[in-house]
Design a protein around this motif. Structure first.
Motif, PDB file in Angstrom:
ATOM      1  N   LEU A   6      -7.072  14.670  -2.344  1.00 55.55           N
ATOM      2  CA  LEU A   6      -7.013  13.931  -3.622  1.00 55.55           C
ATOM      3  C   LEU A   6      -6.976  14.910  -4.491  1.00 55.55           C
ATOM      4  CD1 LEU A   6      -9.623  11.253  -3.232  1.00 55.55           C
ATOM      5  CD2 LEU A   6      -7.133  11.176  -2.777  1.00 55.55           C
ATOM      6  N   ALA A   7      -7.031  16.267  -4.875  1.00 58.93           N
ATOM      7  CA  ALA A   7      -7.418  17.138  -5.832  1.00 58.93           C
ATOM      8  C   ALA A   7      -5.548  17.415  -6.274  1.00 58.93           C
ATOM      9  CB  ALA A   7      -7.711  18.237  -5.441  1.00 58.93           C
ATOM     10  N   ALA A   8      -4.666  17.168  -5.227  1.00 59.44           N
ATOM     11  CA  ALA A   8      -3.091  17.252  -5.635  1.00 59.44           C
ATOM     12  C   ALA A   8      -2.677  16.084  -6.295  1.00 59.44           C
ATOM     13  CB  ALA A   8      -2.585  17.962  -4.599  1.00 59.44           C
TER      14      ALA A   8
ATOM     15  N   LEU B 173     -15.613  10.975  -8.373  1.00 60.36           N
ATOM     16  CA  LEU B 173     -14.839  12.152  -9.195  1.00 60.36           C
ATOM     17  C   LEU B 173     -13.609  12.389  -9.409  1.00 60.36           C
ATOM     18  CD1 LEU B 173     -15.915  14.167 -10.993  1.00 60.36           C
ATOM     19  CD2 LEU B 173     -15.998  15.776  -8.877  1.00 60.36           C
ATOM     20  N   ALA B 174     -12.762  12.222  -8.042  1.00 60.71           N
ATOM     21  CA  ALA B 174     -11.239  12.336  -7.951  1.00 60.71           C
ATOM     22  C   ALA B 174     -10.759  11.248  -8.688  1.00 60.71           C
ATOM     23  CB  ALA B 174     -10.835  12.264  -6.410  1.00 60.71           C
ATOM     24  N   LEU B 175     -11.097  10.157  -8.624  1.00 59.29           N
ATOM     25  CA  LEU B 175     -10.501   8.847  -9.277  1.00 59.29           C
ATOM     26  C   LEU B 175     -10.749   8.955 -10.766  1.00 59.29           C
ATOM     27  CD1 LEU B 175     -10.865   5.761  -7.025  1.00 59.29           C
ATOM     28  CD2 LEU B 175      -9.062   7.611  -7.135  1.00 59.29           C
ATOM     29  N   ASP B 176     -11.999   9.386 -11.135  1.00 58.81           N
ATOM     30  CA  ASP B 176     -12.170   9.493 -12.460  1.00 58.81           C
ATOM     31  C   ASP B 176     -11.303  10.755 -13.345  1.00 58.81           C
ATOM     32  OD1 ASP B 176     -13.521   8.668 -14.772  1.00 58.81           O
ATOM     33  OD2 ASP B 176     -15.131  10.227 -14.803  1.00 58.81           O
TER      34      ASP B 176
ATOM     35  N   CYS C 234      -5.623   6.318  -5.288  1.00 54.08           N
ATOM     36  CA  CYS C 234      -6.483   4.963  -4.679  1.00 54.08           C
ATOM     37  C   CYS C 234      -6.002   4.811  -3.353  1.00 54.08           C
ATOM     38  CB  CYS C 234      -6.623   3.749  -5.537  1.00 54.08           C
ATOM     39  SG  CYS C 234      -7.648   4.053  -7.126  1.00 54.08           S
ATOM     40  N   HIS C 235      -5.094   4.510  -2.718  1.00 57.51           N
ATOM     41  CA  HIS C 235      -4.257   4.132  -1.877  1.00 57.51           C
ATOM     42  C   HIS C 235      -4.309   5.504  -0.759  1.00 57.51           C
ATOM     43  CE1 HIS C 235      -2.410   0.541  -2.900  1.00 57.51           C
ATOM     44  NE2 HIS C 235      -1.941   0.705  -3.901  1.00 57.51           N
ATOM     45  N   GLU C 236      -4.062   6.528  -1.137  1.00 60.88           N
ATOM     46  CA  GLU C 236      -4.381   7.630  -0.251  1.00 60.88           C
ATOM     47  C   GLU C 236      -5.900   7.962   0.341  1.00 60.88           C
ATOM     48  OE1 GLU C 236      -3.668  11.502   1.991  1.00 60.88           O
ATOM     49  OE2 GLU C 236      -2.084   9.920   0.896  1.00 60.88           O
TER      50      GLU C 236
END
Length: 475
Positions: A82-84, A217-220, A92-94
C-alpha cells in the motif's frame, strides 16, 4: 521481499522435512530396536509413545511458528504493497484483495468513517455480489458494542451474520469479525470480515489488530495526500486568478496614468518657464514624479503577475541613504500637508552609503512612509531616522498610529494581507521583496512610548575602497 505464497510454501516445506527426517529415523531405528530387545506387542506400544508425542510436538511447533511468522509477515507485506499507492480508492481495493488472500475469509468489506464520525461508508469489498458496493448501506455507530469496538480499538466477533446489514443476505451462515481501523490514536474506519467458524486465522486477534493498524495508517496517508493535492490545485487556481486580476488592473491603470503623466509634464514645463522656484512648479514637479513612479509600479505589477517570484533586475549604484529618503519625502509632502502631519528626518553623521537600485529602493521608503501616513491620525507625527549599526545602515520609519498587533507582524509582509482592510496589501510585500533582493532585512517593532510602530530596514553598508598610492622611489 517475502510474499504470502512464499510464507505458506516455506512453512509446508519445513514441516514436511521435519516429518521426513523423523520418519526416516523411526523406520531405521525401530526394527533394530525390536530385533535387539525382542519386544512384545505391549512393550512395542509403550515404545511408540514417544514417537506419537514427537509427532504432536512437531505439529504444535509448526503451527506456533506459522502463527508467529504470519503476525510479522502479513502486516509487513500489506504496508509494503500500500505504500506505493496514493489514491484512496485504489488503496482500499488493493487492501481488500490482499486481506482476502491472507485471511481466507468468505468476504471482506473496508468501511471508512464519514466526517461526522457517526456513519461507516463501505469503500471496498471482496467476495460480495457484483454491484453490491455502490448500493451498500451505511452503518451508524448506534450499537454500543460497535461504537466501543471502533472507539477503543477492540476486535469484535459476532457468532452469526443474522441482522448484519452487509453480510446477512450474501453470507447468512458466516460469523462476522469487526476490526477497528485507527490512525494517530483516532478512529478512522472498520474492517468487516465474514468467515467460517473453523477459520483459525480470523481468530488470531493480534494479527487482525496489526493488520487494522497498518491499513488505517496507509489509508489515512492516502487521504492526507489527496487533501494536499486538492489544496495545491486550489492554490494554483487562486494564483492564476491573482495573476489575471493584476494584469487587468495594470492595463486599466496604464491609460489614465499616461494622461496624468503627460498633463503633469506639460504643466511642469510651463511653470518652469514662468517661475521654476514657485510653489506651483514644485507641486507640478511632485505630480510628474509621482506619475512616473506609478507607471513604474504598474510595470512591476505586470512582472509580479507573470512570474512566480518577484525578482526584477537591479541597477546597483553607491548611494547615500539620505538621498533615498529625501526623494521619497518630497513626494509625500503634499499628502502630509493635507492631513496636517509633521515629518522629521534625523540623519546620523556621517550618513551611511549603501549599494542599491535607486528607483526601487526609493519605492521601499515611499511605501513605508505611505503606510505610516495612512495609519497616523490627522495632526500626527512621523519620524525618519538614518543610522549605522555594526556593518549595516538602518532606516527607521516611526508613526503615531494604533500599532501592529503581535500576531500580524509577520503576516503584514505577505502579499494581499490587509490587516485594516485598506489598500491592496502589496506595499509592504513589495518592500520586503526589494529589501531581500538587496540582502537586507525588514521588520516592525512597537514604539517604547506605547503608541505607534517603527519599521526598520537594514542594509549592508557599502565601503568604498580607495586604491593604495604606490610609494615613490628614488634612483
Amino acid at each position: 521481499m517475502e510474499s504470502y505464497p512464499d510464507l505458506v510454501r516455506e512453512m509446508r516445506t519445513a514441516k514436511r522435512f521435519a516429518y521426513a527426517v523423523f520418519a526416516a529415523f523411526v523406520f531405521a531405528a525401530l526394527p533394530l530396536y525390536i530385533f535387539i530387545f525382542h519386544l512384545s506387542a505391549l512393550e512395542l506400544s509403550v515404545a511408540l509413545g514417544p514417537v506419537f508425542l514427537t509427532v504432536a510436538a512437531i505439529e504444535m511447533f509448526s503451527r506456533w511458528e506459522y502463527r508467529m511468522r504470519r503476525r510479522h509477515a502479513y502486516p509487513h507485506l500489506l504496508g509494503y504493497r500500500l505504500a506505493a499507492i496514493h489514491q484512496f480508492a485504489q488503496a482500499c481495493h488493493e487492501a481488500a484483495g490482499l486481506l482476502a488472500q491472507f485471511l481466507c475469509p468468505q468476504a471482506v468489506v473496508v468501511a471508512w468513517l464519514e466526517e461526522d464520525g457517526q456513519e461507516l461508508e463501505p469503500v471496498a469489498a471482496y467476495g460480495m455480489p457484483e454491484g453490491w458496493l455502490p448500493s451498500a448501506p451505511r452503518i451508524t455507530l448506534a450499537a454500543r458494542s460497535m461504537k466501543e469496538a471502533v472507539d477503543r480499538g477492540r476486535v469484535l466477533t459476532k457468532p452469526s451474520a443474522e441482522g448484519d446489514p452487509w453480510f446477512a443476505a450474501a453470507h447468512p451462515g458466516a460469523c462476522v469479525v469487526y476490526v477497528p481501523l485507527r490512525s494517530q490514536d483516532r478512529p478512522k474506519g472498520l474492517l468487516a470480515i465474514a468467515t467460517s467458524d473453523s477459520n483459525h486465522i480470523t481468530k488470531d486477534h493480534r494479527l487482525l489488530s496489526s493488520l487494522g493498524m497498518v491499513l488505517a495508517l496507509a489509508l489515512d496517508n492516502c487521504r492526507l495526500y489527496e487533501g494536499e493535492r486538492a489544496s495545491a490545485r486550489r492554490l494554483q487556481e487562486l494564483n492564476r486568478m491573482k495573476s489575471d486580476f493584476l494584469i487587468t488592473v495594470s492595463h486599466e491603470l496604464r491609460t489614465p496614468l499616461t494622461s496624468v503623466r503627460t498633463a503633469a509634464e506639460m504643466l511642469l514645463e510651463e511653470e518652469e518657464k514662468r517661475d521654476s522656484g514657485g510653489i506651483r512648479a514644485r507641486l507640478a514637479r511632485s505630480i510628474a514624479k509621482g506619475a512616473n513612479r506609478l507607471t513604474a509600479l504598474v510595470a512591476d505589477l505586470v512582472d509580479v503577475s507573470r512570474e512566480d517570484e518577484f525578482a526584477p533586475r537591479l541597477e546597483l549604484e553607491p548611494l547615500p541613504a539620505q538621498e533615498m529618503v529625501s526623494g521619497a519625502v518630497a513626494l509625500m509632502n503634499p499628502l502630509l500637508a493635507a492631513k496636517q502631519q509633521t515629518l522629521s528626518v534625523e540623519i546620523a553623521d556621517p550618513a551611511p552609503t549603501v549599494l542599491v537600485d535607486r528607483r526601487r529602493f526609493e519605492q521601499v521608503v515611499l511605501n513605508l512612509l505611505s503606510n505610516a501616513h495612512r495609519h497616523t491620525p490627522a495632526g500626527g507625527r512621523l519620524d525618519v531616522r538614518i543610522s549605522s549599526r555594526n556593518d549595516e545602515a538602518i532606516i527607521a520609519v516611526t508613526d503615531s498610529g494604533p500599532g501592529v498587533v503581535e500576531e500580524e507582524r509577520e503576516l503584514i509582509f505577505e502579499p494581499f494581507f490587509r490587516g485594516d482592510r485598506s489598500g491592496m496589501g502589496l506595499g509592504l510585500a513589495i518592500a520586503k521583496s526589494v529589501v531581500e533582493l538587496h540582502n537586507g532585512r525588514i521588520w516592525v517593532e512597537d514604539n517604547p512610548e506605547g503608541r505607534g510602530s517603527t519599521f526598520f530596514v537594514a542594509l549592508p553598508r557599502h565601503v568604498v575602497k580607495t586604491p593604495a598610492v604606490p610609494a615613490s622611489t628614488t634612483a
